[in-house]
Enzyme design. Structure first.
Site, PDB file in Angstrom:
ATOM      1  N   LYS A 191      -4.019  -9.960  -5.853  1.00  0.00           N
ATOM      2  CA  LYS A 191      -5.185 -10.409  -5.097  1.00  0.00           C
ATOM      3  C   LYS A 191      -6.429  -9.589  -5.473  1.00  0.00           C
ATOM      4  O   LYS A 191      -6.325  -8.366  -5.624  1.00  0.00           O
ATOM      5  CB  LYS A 191      -4.892 -10.209  -3.600  1.00  0.00           C
ATOM      6  CG  LYS A 191      -5.999 -10.615  -2.676  1.00  0.00           C
ATOM      7  CD  LYS A 191      -5.693 -10.197  -1.252  1.00  0.00           C
ATOM      8  CE  LYS A 191      -6.189  -8.802  -0.893  1.00  0.00           C
ATOM      9  NZ  LYS A 191      -7.634  -8.642  -0.830  1.00  0.00           N
TER      10      LYS A 191
ATOM     11  N   LYS B 294       0.835  -1.206   0.000  1.00  0.00           N
ATOM     12  CA  LYS B 294       0.000   0.000   0.000  1.00  0.00           C
ATOM     13  C   LYS B 294       0.871   1.258   0.000  1.00  0.00           C
ATOM     14  O   LYS B 294       0.541   2.244  -0.657  1.00  0.00           O
ATOM     15  CB  LYS B 294      -0.958   0.000   1.204  1.00  0.00           C
ATOM     16  CG  LYS B 294      -2.070  -1.037   1.041  1.00  0.00           C
ATOM     17  CD  LYS B 294      -3.292  -0.752   1.902  1.00  0.00           C
ATOM     18  CE  LYS B 294      -4.397  -1.732   1.546  1.00  0.00           C
ATOM     19  NZ  LYS B 294      -5.547  -1.712   2.421  1.00  0.00           N
TER      20      LYS B 294
ATOM     21  N   LYS C 299     -11.367  -5.154  -2.758  1.00  0.00           N
ATOM     22  CA  LYS C 299     -12.463  -4.186  -2.863  1.00  0.00           C
ATOM     23  C   LYS C 299     -11.954  -2.848  -3.337  1.00  0.00           C
ATOM     24  O   LYS C 299     -12.626  -2.140  -4.060  1.00  0.00           O
ATOM     25  CB  LYS C 299     -13.054  -3.954  -1.463  1.00  0.00           C
ATOM     26  CG  LYS C 299     -14.108  -4.933  -1.071  1.00  0.00           C
ATOM     27  CD  LYS C 299     -14.697  -4.507   0.272  1.00  0.00           C
ATOM     28  CE  LYS C 299     -14.249  -5.431   1.378  1.00  0.00           C
ATOM     29  NZ  LYS C 299     -13.183  -4.931   2.213  1.00  0.00           N
TER      30      LYS C 299
END
Ligand code: ATP
Ligand code: MG
Length: 324
Positions: A193, A112, A196
């Site tokens: 992966k 991230k 959302k």
């Protein structure tokens, strides 16, 4: 007494089949064997900016999807993390026993942080809050997708460190992964992966996608230059689609799809997903028809688990020597 399980989903976007096959499906299957607590972890969701006017709707939608996916609110407690203040308070106590180096090592933090120019402190602290979520309930088992395994190891390290500094306070939680579907990959990029909060419209299948949307997304999913399924030599895209089909329909086997042309194979995958999601979508309509129902489930969940959370927080504060 039954052992306890705890797990959560962030209300950070549309729930997808990765969340279902990696987490919710497993929860629904094992809930009756445990005292189960399933949490909408909204304090985690705000580690990336959420529009306030949308967040509260997403919290309720996530709760409705838990029930639609088979969580029985009579049997299991469904709660919103921010409605239980001890989560955030215990997170601070655990922050104080967690070396920074442990957090910088987390794969999810590194991934991230790479994508952002400035990284909020919340993205780094996230796994400590997750440790607090789990340890607060003395959870014995935590059923999650494979991407959370590293955070679970960290949770055990933090618990061990706290226990060795202040005396036995926390239970060591075990990780439970589903046999199939523990890591569903993005349809557009099967090396990432399914998430959302990532990707464009072809990345994930949402639990509420209609059959046409599902057929289109799977039809466009990234594969490889081979013409047909070769079980001995599957690229990541085909392997991912096969996993999705097998997790949705236990009768799909490698033998059955061997030699199938990709076009036909994708149709089979799409129909398996559509059939698996149909009853969930049906149930979703029912549980959202009564606007008060979800709030009553969440209030009920809160009143059941708050005393447990408050009790553990008190034990932890007493162990440290804080004023209680
Ligand atoms: P976000 O991108 O906001 O982090 P997410 O899709 O990763 O969203 P989470 O709310 O972080 O979802 O995770 C909820 C649960 O779903 C966790 O148990 C997690 O391990 C599981 N999970 C998430 N993505 C996948 C996936 N692609 N395959 C299997 N399980 C998954
Ligand atoms: Mg996630």
């Amino acid at each position: 007494m039954k052992a306890r399980i705890f797990s959560g989903v962030q209300p950070s976007g549309e729930l997808h089949i990765g969340n279902y096959l990696g987490a919710l499906k497993n929860w629904a299957e094992i809930q009756s064997r445990y005292e189960s607590i399933f949490c909408i972890v909204d304090l985690h969701a705000i580690t990336t900016y959420q529009k306030p006017e949308e967040l509260s709707a997403k919290i309720r939608k996530t709760a409705a999807l838990f029930i639609a996916a088979g969580i029985d609110p009579q049997q299991s407690s469904i709660v919103v993390q921010s409605s239980i203040p001890p989560h955030a308070e215990l997170a601070w106590l655990l922050t104080c026993v967690t070396p920074l180096g442990w957090l910088y090592r987390m794969t999810q933090f590194k991934a991230k942080a790479e994508k952002q120019d400035t990284v909020g402190d919340g993205v780094l602290q996230y796994p400590v809050l997750m440790a607090a979520d789990i340890l607060l309930y003395h959870a014995n088992v935590v059923p999650v997708g494979e991407d959370q395994s590293q955070h679970l190891e960290l949770t055990r390290d933090i618990a061990q460190r706290f226990n060795s500094l202040y005396g036995d306070t926390f239970v060591m939680p075990e990780t439970s992964l589903p046999a199939v579907g523990a890591r569903i990959m993005g349809l557009d990029d099967p090396t990432q992966k399914m998430s959302k909060s990532a990707g464009g419209s072809g990345h994930a299948i949402a639990l509420l996608d209609n059959p046409d949307a599902i057929r289109k997304k799977i039809g466009r999913a990234t594969t490889d230059p081979q013409p047909a399924v070769d079980p001995e030599n599957m690229g990541p895209g085909i392997a991912n689609l096969l996993t999705i089909a097998q997790a949705c329909d236990g009768s799909v086997t490698q033998e059955r799809v061997a030699g199938m042309r990709y076009g036909d194979f994708k149709k089979l995958v799409a129909e398996a997903v559509i059939a698996r999601l149909a009853p969930i979508q049906e149930r979703y309509k029912e549980v959202t028809a009564d606007l008060c129902y979800i709030d009553s489930v969440l209030n009920d969940g809160k009143s059941r688990v708050l005393p447990i959370a408050e009790g553990t927080l008190r034990e932890a504060k007493r162990a440290i020597g804080l004023y209680i």
